[in-house]
Write a protein that holds these residues in place. Structure first.
Motif, PDB file in Angstrom:
ATOM      1  N   GLN A  21       0.833  -1.189   0.000  1.00 29.70           N
ATOM      2  CA  GLN A  21       0.000   0.000   0.000  1.00 29.70           C
ATOM      3  C   GLN A  21       0.873   1.247   0.000  1.00 29.70           C
ATOM      4  O   GLN A  21       1.858   1.338   0.721  1.00 29.70           O
ATOM      5  CB  GLN A  21      -0.938  -0.029   1.216  1.00 29.70           C
ATOM      6  CG  GLN A  21      -2.018  -1.097   1.067  1.00 29.70           C
ATOM      7  CD  GLN A  21      -2.923  -1.193   2.271  1.00 29.70           C
ATOM      8  OE1 GLN A  21      -2.668  -1.973   3.162  1.00 29.70           O
ATOM      9  NE2 GLN A  21      -3.970  -0.401   2.293  1.00 29.70           N
ATOM     10  N   LYS A  23       1.624   5.385   0.297  1.00 27.21           N
ATOM     11  CA  LYS A  23       1.225   6.505   1.140  1.00 27.21           C
ATOM     12  C   LYS A  23       0.908   7.721   0.274  1.00 27.21           C
ATOM     13  O   LYS A  23       1.556   7.963  -0.739  1.00 27.21           O
ATOM     14  CB  LYS A  23       2.324   6.846   2.141  1.00 27.21           C
ATOM     15  CG  LYS A  23       1.841   7.709   3.307  1.00 27.21           C
ATOM     16  CD  LYS A  23       2.807   7.645   4.467  1.00 27.21           C
ATOM     17  CE  LYS A  23       2.248   8.399   5.673  1.00 27.21           C
ATOM     18  NZ  LYS A  23       3.095   8.285   6.864  1.00 27.21           N
ATOM     19  N   HIS A 216      -3.441   2.123  10.106  1.00 25.38           N
ATOM     20  CA  HIS A 216      -2.449   2.802   9.283  1.00 25.38           C
ATOM     21  C   HIS A 216      -3.013   4.127   8.773  1.00 25.38           C
ATOM     22  O   HIS A 216      -4.218   4.351   8.760  1.00 25.38           O
ATOM     23  CB  HIS A 216      -2.038   1.913   8.118  1.00 25.38           C
ATOM     24  CG  HIS A 216      -1.472   0.598   8.553  1.00 25.38           C
ATOM     25  ND1 HIS A 216      -0.257   0.486   9.180  1.00 25.38           N
ATOM     26  CD2 HIS A 216      -1.973  -0.663   8.483  1.00 25.38           C
ATOM     27  CE1 HIS A 216      -0.010  -0.782   9.455  1.00 25.38           C
ATOM     28  NE2 HIS A 216      -1.044  -1.504   9.051  1.00 25.38           N
ATOM     29  N   TYR A 218      -2.261   5.690   5.499  1.00 24.88           N
ATOM     30  CA  TYR A 218      -1.705   5.822   4.163  1.00 24.88           C
ATOM     31  C   TYR A 218      -2.199   7.093   3.480  1.00 24.88           C
ATOM     32  O   TYR A 218      -1.471   7.761   2.758  1.00 24.88           O
ATOM     33  CB  TYR A 218      -2.072   4.604   3.316  1.00 24.88           C
ATOM     34  CG  TYR A 218      -1.560   3.287   3.872  1.00 24.88           C
ATOM     35  CD1 TYR A 218      -0.191   3.040   3.993  1.00 24.88           C
ATOM     36  CD2 TYR A 218      -2.436   2.291   4.281  1.00 24.88           C
ATOM     37  CE1 TYR A 218       0.283   1.837   4.495  1.00 24.88           C
ATOM     38  CE2 TYR A 218      -1.985   1.087   4.780  1.00 24.88           C
ATOM     39  CZ  TYR A 218      -0.625   0.866   4.885  1.00 24.88           C
ATOM     40  OH  TYR A 218      -0.162  -0.316   5.392  1.00 24.88           O
ATOM     41  N   SER A 503      -5.695   2.798   0.850  1.00 15.87           N
ATOM     42  CA  SER A 503      -4.706   3.478   0.038  1.00 15.87           C
ATOM     43  C   SER A 503      -5.151   3.478  -1.412  1.00 15.87           C
ATOM     44  O   SER A 503      -6.038   2.707  -1.805  1.00 15.87           O
ATOM     45  CB  SER A 503      -3.335   2.807   0.163  1.00 15.87           C
ATOM     46  OG  SER A 503      -3.377   1.490  -0.375  1.00 15.87           O
TER      47      SER A 503
END
Length: 506
Positions: A21, A23, A216, A218, A503
């Motif tokens: 994935q 960012k 997360h 991302y 993402s």
């Protein structure tokens, strides 16, 4: 610790290692409308929870198997042998969006606010003797008696026990400051809600696990855009205008599937549509009238109108389907899918009905609600009711349902919840205000029992009380359909879609 005992349905989670994935980027999410508030304590609307779960966090949440799992808490609570004391260790180093540190003082103040203004907080408050800070990283909750649903209530993102700074505890929230992975940057009513990455966020370690585990960041931004018309949402999905489109009519499944830029996602089974009765005031204060409404209606015709193909729905009067350990047929015999308007007319006459308008509150933002309301209105007219259909936007509905003087029936839906005590209508403070001796006896026995197997048996008594009192009506089971861009990764089917692991592939 009593957890969900769900045998059939889990959050579908794909192995995150299958793709790398990236960012950066912005995701646009089309929602069913404008949320009535961004304070998740003060609302039970799913739309509020979908947006605000990115901003605010709770002590606990649910993993992919619907077990309670720690979020802001460091671990599951340590529960005393008598079931009356919960000792909760907090994670340290957690920052609020205003860069202050979260401590037990914030947690104690937040839970006091939750008891005061949240319907589920009020539900728990009757069992809570005290909430105290034992030290800066420990909170102790003392109960008057064992209360099995407490951890699940603290984990739920609906009427949520969010943790906010101790000095930001106004009854009407003024500053939207949480601990979540994204923070509120801008809200323009009826245009968008813009969230940006919180650089001070401290994720849990390990793998993502349903709503739990690592969160997360991302994406740079998440924008929630209200698109109230369901057909507009479908066309937006087909054209790829949005990265994610929530709640699209099931009949659009094949159309979206044929799109090159967007694909449908289905959560099966998702939950159930429900007609909630106002038992506190007005026409439906009389249980005989509520039962006459139920007797008149064809659940089969309503579900067919709402969802078309049986691929997307099933008839089922049990609150939980057979795949769930909570499943029971108690109370349903002769009370579900009766479709007898003539018998209902006779029952209405015996109840002394004089033609007063039956006010049905619904919205077209969830098109299936409106389609069910249309079918219901025709059956109810055959039974002799004067039907007053009030079609409003969803935000107005969630405001209006709080006033018992304004409605008799409102239409909503619910996912299958991991803990039955989370069902809003079981709380006497939830719109509908079901509060009878039968409710109290059944619900109190269920919530005070800590043995999982015994609780399953006691839930049968709860469901029987729901049917005996005609507190609300389940219409059937349905699958939910949404759509996501083929470029959007890390978003799996979930009752309240979340984007902290999302993402965009470039």
């Amino acid at each position: 610790m009593v957890t969900a005992l769900l045998l059939g349905t889990a959050l579908t989670v794909l192995p995150s290692g299958l793709f790398a994935q990236e960012k950066g980027g912005i995701v646009d999410v089309a929602t069913i409308g404008e949320p009535p508030t961004l304070d998740p304590m003060s609302s039970t609307a799913d739309l509020v929870g979908i947006v605000t779960q990115h901003i605010f966090e709770t002590l606990y949440t649910f993993d992919k198997n619907w077990n309670v799992t720690p979020l802001l808490a460091d671990s599951l609570p340590d529960i005393s042998a008598d079931g009356k004391t919960y000792t909760i260790k907090l994670r340290t180093g957690i920052k609020f969006h205003d860069d202050t540190d979260m401590t037990s003082e914030d947690v104690v103040a937040s839970l006091a606010r939750w008891e005061k203004i949240a319907s589920r907080g009020k539900q728990a408050a009757g069992f809570i003797a005290s909430i105290e800070a034992a030290d800066p990283a420990t909170v102790k909750i003392t109960l008057t008696q064992p209360y099995a649903p407490l951890a699940s209530l603290l984990a739920f993102n609906n009427s949520a026990a969010i943790i906010i700074p101790s000095e930001k505890q106004d009854d009407v929230m003024k500053d939207f400051i949480g601990t979540g992975p994204y923070m509120l940057k801008e809200r323009k009513a009826d245009q968008y809600i813009q969230l940006t990455r919180f650089e001070g966020y401290k994720s849990r370690a390990g793998e993502s696990d349903g709503y739990g585990g690592a969160r997360h960041q991302y994406l740079d931004e998440i924008r929630f855009v209200p698109v109230p018309d369901p057909n507009t949402r479908v066309e937006a999905a087909v054209s790829g205008q949005y990265d994610y489109v929530d709640s699209i009519p099931v009949e659009s499944f094949d159309k979206v599937k044929a799109s090159a830029s967007t694909q449908p996602i289905m959560l099966k089974p998702f939950g159930y549509p429900v007609f909630v009765f106002n038992t506190a005031e007005g026409l439906n204060k009389d249980v005989a009238v509520r039962k006459a409404i139920r007797q008149a209606l064809s659940m089969e015709d309503m579900m067919a109108a709402a969802f078309g193909s049986p691929d997307f729905f099933s008839l089922d009067g049990a609150i939980y389907p057979e795949a769930y350990s909570w499943h029971t047929e108690a109370g349903t015999d002769g009370a579900y899918n009766v479709a007898d308007p003539e018998g209902a007319a006779a029952a209405l006459k015996s109840a002394g009905y004089n033609g007063e308008p039956l006010r049905i509150l619904t919205s077209r933002q969830y098109e299936f609600h409106y389609k069910m309301a249309q079918v219901a209105a025709e059956y109810l007219k055959l039974a002799g009711f004067t039907v007053d259909m009030q079609v409003v936007d969803w935000a107005t509905l969630t405001q209006r349902r709080a006033d018992p003087k304004l409605w008799d029936v409102y239409i909503t839906h619910s996912p299958f919840l991991p803990e039955p005590a989370l069902i809003g209508s079981l709380s006497t403070s939830s719109p509908g205000w079901w509060n009878t001796p039968a409710r109290k006896a059944a619900v109190d026995a269920f919530t005070s029992e800590v043995d999982p197997n015994r609780r399953v048996a006691l839930f049968a008594d709860v469901q029987k009380a729901i049917y005996d009192d005609a507190a609300f009506m389940k219409i059937g089971n349905f699958n939910a359909v949404a759509a996501k861009s083929t470029k959007l990764e890390g978003v799996d089917p979930a009752p309240w879609p979340f984007f902290w692991n999302a993402s965009i592939t470039k």
